[in-house]
Design a protein around this motif. Structure first.
Motif, mmCIF file in Angstrom:
data_model
loop_
_atom_site.group_PDB
_atom_site.id
_atom_site.type_symbol
_atom_site.label_atom_id
_atom_site.label_comp_id
_atom_site.label_asym_id
_atom_site.label_seq_id
_atom_site.Cartn_x
_atom_site.Cartn_y
_atom_site.Cartn_z
ATOM 1 N N MET A 207 52.554 53.108 83.398
ATOM 2 C CA MET A 207 51.551 54.030 82.884
ATOM 3 C C MET A 207 51.879 55.460 83.311
ATOM 4 S SD MET A 207 48.762 53.767 81.032
ATOM 5 C CE MET A 207 48.136 52.124 81.340
ATOM 6 N N ASN B 95 47.937 58.454 80.583
ATOM 7 C CA ASN B 95 47.597 57.052 80.300
ATOM 8 C C ASN B 95 48.420 56.455 79.164
ATOM 9 O OD1 ASN B 95 45.576 57.067 82.327
ATOM 10 N ND2 ASN B 95 44.145 58.021 80.880
ATOM 11 N N THR C 97 51.505 54.384 77.640
ATOM 12 C CA THR C 97 52.337 53.286 78.124
ATOM 13 C C THR C 97 53.795 53.662 77.866
ATOM 14 O OG1 THR C 97 50.610 51.660 77.642
ATOM 15 C CG2 THR C 97 52.864 50.832 77.937
#
Length: 356
Positions: free
Chosen positions: A47, A334, A336
């Protein structure tokens, strides 16, 4: 006959039209079916986080003793004895060496005798002023007393005695500070001149590592900031130090000297090479693992995942601490990000997240 030719021509048109449609269907095979035939690349992910980021400033240098004082032989003569060896620990004031002091001893004895004679003459002269010294006139007594001492030579004899004592004391070489003996230059029996260097005393209660860091990093360093020191002889063991000096000058190479002080350690010797790591925390930085960063055509790229596909993102990279990288622009918090099998990954390639 004409009707037969027309019928043949119509049949030919129908046949050609059907062939074109079939060819179009082959050429327009959906990309989706092609993607379905390609196996998804297995990837690990992490993340992109907003958090405190430790930027590591690393530099190498040499260790120095906290104090380095030269022990000097102050007068010429023969060295009768040298009582120390290199590496020996000595206390401040401890005798290191002794010169032949025969001449100084004679001079000291003569000075003592001269002072006794001067005092005797002073006492004899003082007896001629018995009435004055028996009176209450203190001011007059002090004036006469000083005149008698000067006339009898007491003041001069006292000075000459101090000089003789200093000369005698210089025949002994004592440790100026507590520490270890280094670079011992003479042995017993040597003829030495005045102000010759006998040895160096290294005060190793503290050690100082002097390193040079980039001028662009100097704003991130302050006095008393903690540092980790790794001696080259033991790279796995971190010693704790702190910044105790920052040179206010930048050298011709664009580097600034920083002094790091650490406590005594029996495994550390002056002159040893060591590496320093100074941590400079950066607050509220967008950070990704270093493995998430790849370079394509000289530009930094981070792949993110959207709808089970990789997404190519050009990014602007900030500071790097060896494990994590600061991202200044290019992806959102945040997100990925892909951290494995991303060196040859393409944009919008199917991916499968590996469950750890």
């Amino acid at each position: 006959m004409k009707n037969l030719n027309a019928l043949f021509f119509c049949s030919l048109l129908v046949f050609m039209s059907s062939c074109e449609k079939e060819q179009e269907q082959v050429e327009e095979a959906p990309t989706e079916s092609f993607r379905n035939e390609v196996a998804a690349t297995e990837v690990n992910v992490a993340m992109a986080e907003l958090k405190s980021f430790d930027y590591l400033i690393q530099a190498t240098g040499k260790l120095e003793a906290g104090a380095e004082v030269m022990s000097v032989i102050e007068q010429a003569g023969y060295l009768l004895e040298v009582n120390v060896r290199e590496g020996q620990f000595v206390q401040k004031g401890e005798l290191l060496a002794r010169l032949d002091a025969t001449e100084s001893e004679f001079r000291l004895e003569k000075a003592k005798i001269a002072l006794r004679n001067a005092n005797a003459e002073y006492e004899s002269a003082k007896m001629g002023f018995a009435a004055l010294f028996a009176s209450e006139n203190k001011e007059q007594q002090e004036v006469v007393d000083e005149q008698l001492k000067a006339k009898s030579g007491v003041f001069l004899a006292e000075v000459e005695l101090k000089e003789a004592q200093m000369s005698f004391d210089r025949s002994e070489v004592k440790a100026p500070i507590s520490g270890q003996v280094a670079d011992l230059k003479f042995k017993a029996g040597s003829l030495v001149g005045a102000n010759e260097e006998l040895c160096e005393i290294l005060g190793t209660n503290e050690m100082i590592l002097k390193v040079k860091v980039l001028e662009s990093d100097i704003s991130l360093i302050s006095l008393n900031q903690k540092a980790e020191v790794y001696p080259i002889s033991s790279t796995e063991t971190a010693l704790t130090g702190k910044v105790t000096g920052i040179n206010p000058k930048v050298d011709e190479s664009g580097l600034v000297q920083v002094s790091i002080t650490l406590g005594a350690n029996k495994n550390l010797l002056p002159g040893m090479n060591a590496r320093a790591v100074i941590r400079a925390p950066q607050n509220n930085s967008l950070v990704v693992p270093k493995d998430a960063l790849v370079y394509r055509s000289g530009r930094a790229v981070v792949f993110t995942i959207e709808n089970e596909e990789s997404k190519w993102n050009y990014v602007e990279v900030g500071k790097d601490n060896g494990e994590e990288v600061e991202i200044l622009e290019g992806i959102e918090p945040n997100s990925t990000v892909i951290t494995s099998n991303n060196l040859q990954l393409a944009h919008q390639a199917p991916v499968q997240i590996v469950k750890e």
